[in-house]
Write a protein that holds these residues in place. Sequence first.
Motif, PDB file in Angstrom:
ATOM      1  N   GLY A 158     -32.300  14.290   2.135  1.00 12.90           N
ATOM      2  CA  GLY A 158     -31.003  14.909   2.428  1.00 12.90           C
ATOM      3  C   GLY A 158     -30.304  14.164   3.555  1.00 12.90           C
ATOM      4  N   ALA A 160     -29.094  15.561   7.077  1.00 12.87           N
ATOM      5  CA  ALA A 160     -29.544  15.842   8.451  1.00 12.87           C
ATOM      6  C   ALA A 160     -29.879  17.325   8.542  1.00 12.87           C
ATOM      7  N   GLY A 162     -30.035  21.234   9.679  1.00 10.59           N
ATOM      8  CA  GLY A 162     -29.113  22.232  10.204  1.00 10.59           C
ATOM      9  C   GLY A 162     -29.844  23.107  11.221  1.00 10.59           C
ATOM     10  N   GLU A 165     -33.452  24.355  10.195  1.00  3.47           N
ATOM     11  CA  GLU A 165     -34.422  23.257  10.186  1.00  3.47           C
ATOM     12  C   GLU A 165     -34.747  22.827  11.618  1.00  3.47           C
ATOM     13  N   PRO A 171     -37.548  20.126   7.130  1.00  6.20           N
ATOM     14  CA  PRO A 171     -36.285  20.008   6.399  1.00  6.20           C
ATOM     15  C   PRO A 171     -36.101  21.092   5.335  1.00  6.20           C
ATOM     16  N   PHE A 172     -34.854  21.375   5.056  1.00  7.46           N
ATOM     17  CA  PHE A 172     -34.457  22.288   3.985  1.00  7.46           C
ATOM     18  C   PHE A 172     -35.179  23.638   4.071  1.00  7.46           C
ATOM     19  N   SER A 176     -29.648  26.187   1.898  1.00  5.95           N
ATOM     20  CA  SER A 176     -29.689  24.975   1.041  1.00  5.95           C
ATOM     21  C   SER A 176     -31.109  24.716   0.578  1.00  5.95           C
ATOM     22  N   ASN A 198     -34.989  13.679   5.467  1.00  4.35           N
ATOM     23  CA  ASN A 198     -33.558  13.497   5.679  1.00  4.35           C
ATOM     24  C   ASN A 198     -33.291  12.087   6.187  1.00  4.35           C
ATOM     25  N   HIS A 277     -25.654  17.619  -3.290  1.00  3.62           N
ATOM     26  CA  HIS A 277     -26.401  18.275  -2.216  1.00  3.62           C
ATOM     27  C   HIS A 277     -26.382  19.794  -2.455  1.00  3.62           C
TER      28      HIS A 277
HETATM   29  N1  URA Z   1     -29.149  19.850   4.742  1.00  3.97           N
HETATM   30  C1  URA Z   1     -29.777  18.649   4.765  1.00  3.97           C
HETATM   31  O1  URA Z   1     -29.215  17.633   4.387  1.00  3.97           O
HETATM   32  N2  URA Z   1     -31.020  18.632   5.216  1.00  3.97           N
HETATM   33  C2  URA Z   1     -31.683  19.689   5.623  1.00  3.97           C
HETATM   34  O2  URA Z   1     -32.852  19.568   6.026  1.00  3.97           O
HETATM   35  C3  URA Z   1     -31.017  20.918   5.579  1.00  3.97           C
HETATM   36  C4  URA Z   1     -29.759  20.993   5.138  1.00  3.97           C
END
Ligand code: URA
Length: 309
Positions: A158, A160, A162, A165, A171-172, A176, A198, A277
Amino acid sequence: MNEMTANHADSDARADLISYLDFHVEAGIDAALDERPHDRFAEAEAVQAAAPRAEPAPRREPPPRREAPPGEDAPLEFRRELPSRDPPPREPPRTYGNAAGAKPGEAADDARARAAQMQTLEELEALLRGFEGCTLRFTAKNLVFADGNPQARVMFVGEAPGADEDRIGKPFMGRSGQLLDRMMAAIGLDRTSAYISNVVPWRPPGNRNPTPQEISICRPFVERQIELANPDILVCLGAPATQTLTGTKDGILKARGRFYPYRLSDGREIRALATLHPAYLLRQPVQKRLAWRDFRMLKTALDGSAPGK
Ligand code: URA
């Protein structure tokens, strides 16, 4: 006012201030802004200018390609051997300290030289923990390195982290991430059969987009992470990941649904699939049909290149 009354007044003022700040955090305000505009590009360049120059890193051979152990049954066919318990880094990770002299852009070369020396994902993560060449690490709560199975055949990248996270360090994790989990589940994947990362491993303050400078400094790390994870297929989630990793300048609606060649440092080529995304899909649910097409392409590619086929 006697001393006791003054102490009470102080602690009341402190409690008021804390509850005022709490109110703002609850309301979703998580970054302090100024009335004056700030040139974040110049600030990033100033940090890069303060980074020491890198000694050219000796090039090391990439890790050998792993084969899936024989005899695994179907649900495990997406797995590889268990993660190795590699020794700690041979050299302690060096940080970008304060020696002057590097020009903007040299920090990215330095990052690349250091990343290339890391032989395992654990070493790379340790390097990033001590890395001070990207200003984002000073505003982020946590490094967000990866989640999932580094032995998996598919790696999702991904943009970056948020707020969720950043808080959790993976991540994620937010909305999302929940959608990504559901999209993966639709083709039989989960976090035991996919590796997730990410382009930028620190949260940009206030969820702003990472700057081109921040991306160029972090890019060598995610590229090394891809080499060390050694997936068969890379999935770029959204335009920043797609543009950074495939080099295309196309917008995501044009770029998505295609496989791009992705060359590893050993010369081996894997495929990178561009797709939408999940955060975009939360805003534009009607576009989920396009993502579904892309995920079916991913499943076909994984089935077609499954070990033993
Ligand atoms: N969006 C991203 O691109 N990465 C994440 O880890 C969370 C949301």
